[in-house]
Design an enzyme around this catalytic site. Structure first.
Site, mmCIF file in Angstrom:
data_model
loop_
_atom_site.group_PDB
_atom_site.id
_atom_site.type_symbol
_atom_site.label_atom_id
_atom_site.label_comp_id
_atom_site.label_asym_id
_atom_site.label_seq_id
_atom_site.Cartn_x
_atom_site.Cartn_y
_atom_site.Cartn_z
ATOM 1 N N SER A 6 0.832 -1.194 0.000
ATOM 2 C CA SER A 6 0.000 0.000 0.000
ATOM 3 C C SER A 6 0.873 1.252 0.000
ATOM 4 O O SER A 6 1.697 1.459 0.907
ATOM 5 C CB SER A 6 -0.900 0.017 1.230
ATOM 6 O OG SER A 6 -1.513 1.288 1.326
ATOM 7 N N HIS A 31 -1.450 -1.030 -4.112
ATOM 8 C CA HIS A 31 -2.722 -0.639 -3.492
ATOM 9 C C HIS A 31 -2.686 0.868 -3.243
ATOM 10 O O HIS A 31 -1.755 1.384 -2.633
ATOM 11 C CB HIS A 31 -2.885 -1.411 -2.181
ATOM 12 C CG HIS A 31 -4.196 -1.211 -1.500
ATOM 13 N ND1 HIS A 31 -5.356 -1.843 -1.904
ATOM 14 C CD2 HIS A 31 -4.533 -0.447 -0.434
ATOM 15 C CE1 HIS A 31 -6.353 -1.485 -1.111
ATOM 16 N NE2 HIS A 31 -5.885 -0.629 -0.202
ATOM 17 N N ASP A 33 -4.658 3.951 -1.607
ATOM 18 C CA ASP A 33 -5.696 4.321 -0.643
ATOM 19 C C ASP A 33 -6.112 5.762 -0.844
ATOM 20 O O ASP A 33 -5.320 6.690 -0.641
ATOM 21 C CB ASP A 33 -5.156 4.163 0.783
ATOM 22 C CG ASP A 33 -5.110 2.707 1.198
ATOM 23 O OD1 ASP A 33 -6.135 2.030 1.070
ATOM 24 O OD2 ASP A 33 -4.028 2.262 1.631
ATOM 25 N N MET A 35 -8.429 8.716 0.422
ATOM 26 C CA MET A 35 -9.186 9.155 1.603
ATOM 27 C C MET A 35 -9.604 10.607 1.431
ATOM 28 O O MET A 35 -8.796 11.446 1.036
ATOM 29 C CB MET A 35 -8.306 9.029 2.844
ATOM 30 C CG MET A 35 -7.769 7.629 3.035
ATOM 31 S SD MET A 35 -6.719 7.557 4.466
ATOM 32 C CE MET A 35 -6.335 5.808 4.510
ATOM 33 N N HIS A 64 -8.501 1.891 -3.827
ATOM 34 C CA HIS A 64 -9.447 1.694 -2.713
ATOM 35 C C HIS A 64 -10.013 3.057 -2.312
ATOM 36 O O HIS A 64 -9.325 3.866 -1.699
ATOM 37 C CB HIS A 64 -8.669 1.038 -1.550
ATOM 38 C CG HIS A 64 -9.471 0.859 -0.306
ATOM 39 N ND1 HIS A 64 -8.891 0.566 0.910
ATOM 40 C CD2 HIS A 64 -10.816 0.929 -0.077
ATOM 41 C CE1 HIS A 64 -9.836 0.455 1.824
ATOM 42 N NE2 HIS A 64 -11.002 0.683 1.262
ATOM 43 N N MET A 66 -11.986 5.308 -0.102
ATOM 44 C CA MET A 66 -12.614 5.529 1.211
ATOM 45 C C MET A 66 -13.178 6.941 1.163
ATOM 46 O O MET A 66 -12.621 7.887 1.727
ATOM 47 C CB MET A 66 -11.568 5.374 2.315
ATOM 48 C CG MET A 66 -11.173 3.928 2.557
ATOM 49 S SD MET A 66 -9.575 3.781 3.345
ATOM 50 C CE MET A 66 -8.511 3.909 1.926
ATOM 51 N N MET A 135 -12.035 -5.460 5.268
ATOM 52 C CA MET A 135 -11.129 -4.590 6.025
ATOM 53 C C MET A 135 -10.791 -5.260 7.355
ATOM 54 O O MET A 135 -11.687 -5.703 8.085
ATOM 55 C CB MET A 135 -11.791 -3.223 6.297
ATOM 56 C CG MET A 135 -11.905 -2.312 5.085
ATOM 57 S SD MET A 135 -10.345 -1.950 4.248
ATOM 58 C CE MET A 135 -9.379 -1.163 5.541
ATOM 59 N N ASP A 173 -6.963 -6.116 4.224
ATOM 60 C CA ASP A 173 -6.289 -4.812 4.236
ATOM 61 C C ASP A 173 -6.319 -4.236 5.647
ATOM 62 O O ASP A 173 -7.393 -3.964 6.184
ATOM 63 C CB ASP A 173 -7.037 -3.895 3.252
ATOM 64 C CG ASP A 173 -6.445 -2.503 3.143
ATOM 65 O OD1 ASP A 173 -5.334 -2.270 3.653
ATOM 66 O OD2 ASP A 173 -7.113 -1.645 2.526
HETATM 67 C C1 DX5 Z 1 -6.279 1.639 5.932
HETATM 68 C C2 DX5 Z 1 -5.895 1.465 4.476
HETATM 69 C C3 DX5 Z 1 -4.838 0.471 4.288
HETATM 70 C C4 DX5 Z 1 -3.494 0.857 4.863
HETATM 71 C C5 DX5 Z 1 -2.910 -0.389 5.463
HETATM 72 O O1 DX5 Z 1 -7.218 2.622 6.027
HETATM 73 O O2 DX5 Z 1 -7.031 1.049 3.736
HETATM 74 O O3 DX5 Z 1 -4.679 0.094 2.926
HETATM 75 O O4 DX5 Z 1 -2.604 1.373 3.924
HETATM 76 O O5 DX5 Z 1 -1.770 -0.074 6.159
HETATM 77 P P1 DX5 Z 1 -1.029 -1.105 7.103
HETATM 78 O O6 DX5 Z 1 -0.681 -2.308 6.281
HETATM 79 O O7 DX5 Z 1 0.165 -0.353 7.590
HETATM 80 O O8 DX5 Z 1 -2.001 -1.465 8.220
HETATM 81 ZN ZN ZN Z 2 -6.735 0.172 1.588
#
Ligand code: DX5
Ligand code: ZN
Length: 230
Positions: A6, A31, A33, A35, A64, A66, A135, A173
């Site tokens: 990620s 991956h 993320d 946000m 992904h 969010m 998740m 994840d």
């Molecule tokens: C969390 C994200 C993850 C995050 C995971 O909100 O969706 O993808 O990057 O990070 P680690 O592997 O450090 O928990």
């Molecule tokens: Zn993620």
């Protein structure tokens, strides 16, 4: 088995360099993320960053979202080079049109479920998705501890997949390191997102190789056990 580092755990001043680092480590996917500071209490990066990274690598881009209003972001991310886009089941009645929209853009379709949300909520959509993201932490931040209570959800998703002979991948994840990755593989997961668990390793290549070996071995054991019990 897919290993997906990620980018959230990368150096934000050196995304291109760390994308190359992920590629050279032998990972399969990257991956990404996204946000929005509303669906989750944090902001990461947007389609412009994904677009800038696209020509730098051949890695599969696993986006992904969010985000509270993914409808305004699907096209920009598809155009930026996303190979798969995941939205959250917590968006309720908006999920069906979102899944259709993603498909119509020519990208693969993912659906995510947060730890407090029942796994039953994803059941109506299983025939429409390429990937189910279970998740294993509450989304928003990297580096959190894996929530063990999510393991039965993975088992249930795997049982449904077998019963209905559906092809969706099961991705996990959050808090995925060697040990928790093995626990998830034992429960039926086949796609492993890991941020701090991989990027924080001095030798990322060795870490990816080790994670892949461990989950592959566990997956084989799990498949044998399932076969026996049928
Ligand atoms: C969390 C994200 C993850 C995050 C995971 O909100 O969706 O993808 O990057 O990070 P680690 O592997 O450090 O928990
Ligand atoms: Zn993620």
């Amino acid at each position: 088995m897919i290993i997906a580092p990620s980018l959230l755990a990368a150096d934000f001043g050196r995304f291109a360099k760390d994308t190359l680092r992920a590629e050279r480590s032998g990972a399969d996917w990257l991956h990404l993320d996204i946000m929005d500071g509303h669906f989750v209490p944090n902001i990461s990066f947007g389609p412009a960053v994904v677009l800038a990274l696209r020509p730098q690598t051949r890695l599969f881009f696993d986006v992904h979202l969010m985000c509270s209003r993914p409808e305004i972001l699907l096209e920009p991310f598809a155009k930026a080079g996303a190979d798969l886009i995941t939205v959250h089941v917590e968006l309720g009645e908006r999920v069906t049109p979102l899944l259709w929209k993603i498909k119509s853009l020519g990208t693969q379709v993912g659906l995510a479920v947060n730890p407090p949300t029942s796994i039953a909520s994803v059941r109506p959509y299983l025939g429409q998705i390429d990937l189910l993201l279970v998740m294993t932490v509450n989304p928003g931040f990297g580096g959190q501890a894996f929530i063990e209570e999510t393991l039965p959800k993975i088992q249930q998703a795997d049982a449904w997949r077998r019963e209905q002979e559906l092809p969706y991948r099961i991705e996990v994840d959050g808090g995925i390191k060697f040990e928790t990755a093995v626990e998830c593989a034992r429960a039926g997961a086949d796609t492993f997102v890991s941020g701090t668990g991989l990027f924080n390793q001095r030798n990322m290549k060795a870490a990816v190789r080790k994670m892949r070996r461990l989950v592959t071995e566990e997956h084989r054991r799990h498949a044998k056990l399932v076969k026996k019990s049928v």
